[in-house]
Enzyme design. Structure first.
Site, short mmCIF file in Angstrom:
data_model
loop_
_atom_site.label_atom_id
_atom_site.label_comp_id
_atom_site.label_asym_id
_atom_site.label_seq_id
_atom_site.Cartn_x
_atom_site.Cartn_y
_atom_site.Cartn_z
N ASP A 1 9.21 -7.60 -15.41
CA ASP A 1 8.95 -9.06 -15.24
C ASP A 1 7.53 -9.61 -15.07
O ASP A 1 7.18 -10.69 -14.84
CB ASP A 1 9.69 -9.61 -14.02
CG ASP A 1 9.11 -8.98 -12.74
OD1 ASP A 1 8.68 -7.80 -12.80
OD2 ASP A 1 8.99 -9.76 -11.82
N ASP B 1 10.62 -4.59 -8.75
CA ASP B 1 10.48 -5.84 -8.19
C ASP B 1 10.71 -6.95 -9.10
O ASP B 1 9.64 -6.97 -10.12
CB ASP B 1 9.08 -6.02 -7.41
CG ASP B 1 9.22 -5.04 -6.03
OD1 ASP B 1 10.02 -4.84 -5.46
OD2 ASP B 1 8.27 -4.51 -6.13
N LYS C 1 4.92 1.15 -3.34
CA LYS C 1 4.99 2.52 -2.65
C LYS C 1 6.01 2.61 -1.71
O LYS C 1 6.59 3.51 -1.10
CB LYS C 1 3.84 2.83 -1.65
CG LYS C 1 2.56 3.02 -2.49
CD LYS C 1 1.31 3.33 -1.63
CE LYS C 1 0.04 3.64 -2.81
NZ LYS C 1 -1.20 4.07 -2.05
N GLY D 1 3.38 -7.47 -9.98
CA GLY D 1 3.38 -6.35 -10.79
C GLY D 1 2.19 -5.26 -10.13
O GLY D 1 1.87 -4.22 -10.40
N ASP E 1 11.02 -1.47 -14.06
CA ASP E 1 10.24 -2.08 -13.10
C ASP E 1 11.36 -2.34 -11.88
O ASP E 1 12.62 -2.35 -12.16
CB ASP E 1 9.32 -3.31 -13.57
CG ASP E 1 8.70 -3.96 -12.35
OD1 ASP E 1 8.08 -3.18 -11.47
OD2 ASP E 1 8.94 -5.18 -12.02
C1 G6P Z 1 5.34 -4.50 -7.09
C2 G6P Z 1 5.25 -6.05 -6.79
C3 G6P Z 1 4.04 -6.40 -6.24
C4 G6P Z 1 3.43 -5.35 -5.16
C5 G6P Z 1 3.54 -3.95 -5.64
C6 G6P Z 1 3.24 -2.97 -4.49
O1 G6P Z 1 4.97 -4.23 -8.46
O2 G6P Z 1 5.81 -6.72 -8.13
O3 G6P Z 1 3.96 -7.58 -6.10
O4 G6P Z 1 2.25 -5.88 -4.77
O5 G6P Z 1 4.66 -3.49 -6.06
O6 G6P Z 1 4.22 -3.04 -3.59
P1 G6P Z 1 4.15 -2.05 -2.04
O7 G6P Z 1 5.41 -2.15 -1.65
O8 G6P Z 1 3.36 -0.96 -2.52
O9 G6P Z 1 3.09 -3.02 -1.59
MG MG Z 2 8.07 -6.63 -11.23
#
Ligand code: G6P
Ligand code: MG
Length: 219
Positions: free
Chosen positions: A169, A10, A116, A45, A8
């Site tokens: 995480d 973030d 994204k 996530g 993963d």
């Molecule tokens: C990760 C983060 C989320 C976030 C998601 C979409 O999983 O942990 O908090 O909402 O990505 O991210 P984006 O960059 O597409 O908005």
């Molecule tokens: Mg994460």
């Protein structure tokens, strides 16, 4: 035998949670919605559109799909701009060392992120070269806890789930890994990722040596 690792992004490779928080907080303030760190934790996530729906539910708000998409885009513009300040210094401690070690030992390495914006984040970190496969929010339509992003990554690596370890995480990220029989490493507190096969408080403790010691029959 373990041949591949899926990460993963973030909260595992880098900590973008604070930047997501700031962007959602700005949107929420503009909209007069309540938003705090506890609610931000629930977004870990999950996809952008799922996230805004969690915030709206919390505020008992309902809007047309088109408006929701516009608001999610506003949040994203704020978030993407904040990524410009991210540099190769912004790996979570231990993450870069682990990626380097895995490459030197010849493992396949994939990204399995709901974001994204993953390509931009990897570029800012100068991390793209660590990955054989990049699975992100554009690769599949169902987001975690569905296992689709990890299945996408393992298929592209040419490996079955039983030959891959997923690093996550998020509670829903571990749910996603378990839903398709991936081995899992949880990064974070027991109450969040205690259901992983093995858990470490931070990436710093999650060295290849420690991971191999835990899954010793699989190496
Ligand atoms: C990760 C983060 C989320 C976030 C998601 C979409 O999983 O942990 O908090 O909402 O990505 O991210 P984006 O960059 O597409 O908005
Ligand atoms: Mg994460």
């Amino acid at each position: 035998m373990i041949k591949g690792f899926i990460f993963d992004l973030d909260g595992v490779i880098t900590d973008t949670a604070e930047l997501h928080f700031a962007a959602w907080k700005k949107l929420s303030d503009d909209m007069d919605w309540q938003f705090d760190r506890d609610l931000n934790e629930k977004l870990r996530g999950i996809s952008r559109m799922d996230s805004i729906k969690v915030i709206m539910d919390h505020n008992n708000v309902s809007l047309k799909e088109e408006t929701i998409m516009e608001l999610a885009t506003q949040k994203n513009d704020i978030y993407v701009e904040s990524l410009d300040h991210m540099t190769p210094e912004d790996y979570l401690p231990g993450a870069k060392e682990l990626l380097t070690h895995l490459r030197s030992e010849g493992f396949s390495v994939a990204l399995g992120s709901a974001s994204k914006n993953a390509e931009k984040v990897l570029k800012q970190l100068n991390a793209t070269h660590y990955f054989d496969v990049i699975g992100d929010g554009n690769s599949v339509s169902r987001s975690k806890p569905a296992p689709d992003i990890f299945l996408y990554a393992s298929e592209k690596m040419g490996l079955s789930p039983e030959r891959c370890i997923v690093f996550e995480d998020a509670e829903k990220g571990i749910d996603a890994a378990k839903a398709s029989n991936f081995y899992s490493v949880g990064i974070g507190p027991e109450e969040r990722v205690g259901h992983a096969d093995v858990r470490f408080d931070t990436m710093k403790e999650a060295t290849l040596f420690e991971v191999k010691s835990h899954f010793k029959d699989l190496f």
